[in-house]
Motif scaffolding. Structure first.
Motif, PDB file in Angstrom:
ATOM      1  N   PHE A  43       0.852  -1.193   0.000  1.00  0.00           N
ATOM      2  CA  PHE A  43       0.000   0.000   0.000  1.00  0.00           C
ATOM      3  C   PHE A  43       0.887   1.242   0.000  1.00  0.00           C
ATOM      4  O   PHE A  43       1.191   1.787   1.049  1.00  0.00           O
ATOM      5  CB  PHE A  43      -0.897  -0.065   1.237  1.00  0.00           C
ATOM      6  CG  PHE A  43      -1.755   1.151   1.509  1.00  0.00           C
ATOM      7  CD1 PHE A  43      -2.016   2.100   0.549  1.00  0.00           C
ATOM      8  CD2 PHE A  43      -2.318   1.317   2.768  1.00  0.00           C
ATOM      9  CE1 PHE A  43      -2.808   3.215   0.828  1.00  0.00           C
ATOM     10  CE2 PHE A  43      -3.106   2.417   3.062  1.00  0.00           C
ATOM     11  CZ  PHE A  43      -3.345   3.369   2.084  1.00  0.00           C
ATOM     12  N   PRO A  44       1.344   1.685  -1.186  1.00  0.00           N
ATOM     13  CA  PRO A  44       2.081   2.944  -1.239  1.00  0.00           C
ATOM     14  C   PRO A  44       1.171   4.148  -1.073  1.00  0.00           C
ATOM     15  O   PRO A  44      -0.027   4.092  -1.352  1.00  0.00           O
ATOM     16  CB  PRO A  44       2.716   2.927  -2.636  1.00  0.00           C
ATOM     17  CG  PRO A  44       1.817   2.038  -3.439  1.00  0.00           C
ATOM     18  CD  PRO A  44       1.260   1.014  -2.489  1.00  0.00           C
ATOM     19  N   MET A  45       1.743   5.228  -0.593  1.00  0.00           N
ATOM     20  CA  MET A  45       1.098   6.524  -0.443  1.00  0.00           C
ATOM     21  C   MET A  45       0.025   6.536   0.640  1.00  0.00           C
ATOM     22  O   MET A  45      -0.985   7.248   0.537  1.00  0.00           O
ATOM     23  CB  MET A  45       0.534   7.020  -1.773  1.00  0.00           C
ATOM     24  CG  MET A  45       1.606   7.338  -2.808  1.00  0.00           C
ATOM     25  SD  MET A  45       2.536   8.867  -2.428  1.00  0.00           S
ATOM     26  CE  MET A  45       3.922   8.235  -1.428  1.00  0.00           C
ATOM     27  N   GLY A  46       0.252   5.753   1.704  1.00  0.00           N
ATOM     28  CA  GLY A  46      -0.562   5.889   2.904  1.00  0.00           C
ATOM     29  C   GLY A  46       0.065   6.885   3.855  1.00  0.00           C
ATOM     30  O   GLY A  46       1.038   7.580   3.517  1.00  0.00           O
ATOM     31  N   THR A  47      -0.466   6.966   5.062  1.00  0.00           N
ATOM     32  CA  THR A  47       0.095   7.874   6.068  1.00  0.00           C
ATOM     33  C   THR A  47       1.554   7.539   6.354  1.00  0.00           C
ATOM     34  O   THR A  47       2.406   8.430   6.431  1.00  0.00           O
ATOM     35  CB  THR A  47      -0.725   7.779   7.375  1.00  0.00           C
ATOM     36  OG1 THR A  47      -2.104   7.975   7.076  1.00  0.00           O
ATOM     37  CG2 THR A  47      -0.273   8.829   8.376  1.00  0.00           C
ATOM     38  N   THR A  48       1.860   6.248   6.480  1.00  0.00           N
ATOM     39  CA  THR A  48       3.233   5.820   6.730  1.00  0.00           C
ATOM     40  C   THR A  48       4.136   6.162   5.559  1.00  0.00           C
ATOM     41  O   THR A  48       5.341   6.337   5.722  1.00  0.00           O
ATOM     42  CB  THR A  48       3.271   4.302   7.013  1.00  0.00           C
ATOM     43  OG1 THR A  48       2.296   3.993   8.014  1.00  0.00           O
ATOM     44  CG2 THR A  48       4.631   3.857   7.503  1.00  0.00           C
ATOM     45  N   GLY A  49       3.562   6.275   4.367  1.00  0.00           N
ATOM     46  CA  GLY A  49       4.329   6.611   3.174  1.00  0.00           C
ATOM     47  C   GLY A  49       4.481   8.096   2.926  1.00  0.00           C
ATOM     48  O   GLY A  49       4.963   8.500   1.858  1.00  0.00           O
TER      49      GLY A  49
END
Length: 306
Positions: A43-49
């Motif tokens: 899952f790219p571009m989440g909060t972690t990303g």
């Protein structure tokens, strides 16, 4: 049958070089490493990303890099790796623009949409926001409730209404840390289970959510401990509940340690301690102090992650 997100999916970190540019080579390496260690999706571009830190060109290249890096790879049971793309913006049109970019990249199974930041919407406004977004695309949409970060929550009744009204809204990720809220998502949507599911977004509650009926988790700590985190789901799926619970207990200290510093800096520092050149978060986020780093190292050592 609608798309069913399942298993353990890390919201993959975005590696940055010292000059602030995206390190796409390290991103590709990280993507492969996570899949090789048992995760079920990326899952790219989440909060972690650090989704808020990139422009459109970088957004597209990040999605393409992750997709290409794991092309042809499968889970331990031979299932394709699920790919989710974060599409987060303060405005409805901003989210729709990002979804169109995802559609152009192709190959992604679903988009995840966070509640708008900064502004404080009513539940009616949130309903219209998500309904308009869902109507703009044929892609499966995952609602994303991260109240601790946005100060906005999607009420269980609103989620249930969206599940009834929008066939391509397929799940909600609950990062509130409130198990009662997660339970209400599950209870109020149980008649929509043919197309709607719940994903846990708090890493200390994955086992509990699975037992309640969630289909998986989007787990930031899986960046650092992919095998341990995947074991929670894999052992649960295999009927080894004691083993799944033990994996959950083993993961908990790492999730608690992420409360040190500004999220997701602890995740990145843990990866650096493991020898992965992911860099630090973009400014203004700063590194952990010496005492915090020592505590983090001890957690990783106790988990056999160093």
């Amino acid at each position: 049958m609608a798309f069913v997100p399942y298993g353990i999916t890390p919201p993959i970190i975005t590696p940055f070089r010292e000059d602030g540019s995206v390190d796409y080579e390290t991103l590709a390496m990280m993507s492969k490493r996570l899949v090789e260690n048992g995760v079920h999706g990326l899952f790219p571009m989440g909060t972690t990303g650090e989704f808020y830190a990139v422009n459109d060109e970088e957004f597209v290249k990040i999605l393409t890099t992750v997709k290409d890096a794991v092309a042809g790879m499968t889970t331990r049971k031979g299932r394709p790796i699920q790919l989710f793309a974060g599409c987060n913006h303060i405005t409805t049109r901003g989210v729709i623009h990002l979804i169109h970019l995802v559609e152009q990249v192709g190959g992604y199974d679903a988009v995840s949409v966070l509640t708008p930041m900064f502004i404080s919407q009513t539940q009616d406004e949130l309903y219209t926001y998500y309904k308009t977004i869902a109507d703009s695309t044929d892609m499966p949409v995952i609602l994303y409730n991260n109240k601790p970060k946005t100060n906005v929550t999607i009420a269980p009744e609103t989620v249930a209404q969206l599940a009834r009204d929008c066939a391509n809204i397929v799940a909600v990720k609950d990062s509130t840390g409130d198990m009662t809220n997660s339970e209400e998502y599950l209870r109020l949507t149980r008649d929509q289970r043919d197309h709607f599911n719940v994903l846990m977004g708090r890493d200390t509650l994955i086992f509990a959510a699975l037992m309640y009926g969630a289909t998986g988790a989007i787990a930031s700590c899986a960046n650092v401990a992919p095998r341990i985190t995947a074991d929670i789901y894999d052992k649960w799926e295999d009927g080894d509940l004691a083993g799944a619970l033990e994996a959950q207990y083993k993961l908990a200290p790492l999730r608690i340690a992420t409360n040190m510093g500004t999220f997701p800096q602890t995740i990145k520092e843990a990866l650096v301690m493991q020898g992965l050149p992911v860099g630090k978060c973009l400014d203004p986020i700063q590194e952990l102090n010496a005492d915090q780093k020592a505590k983090l190292r001890k957690v990783l050592e106790d988990m056999d992650l160093l």
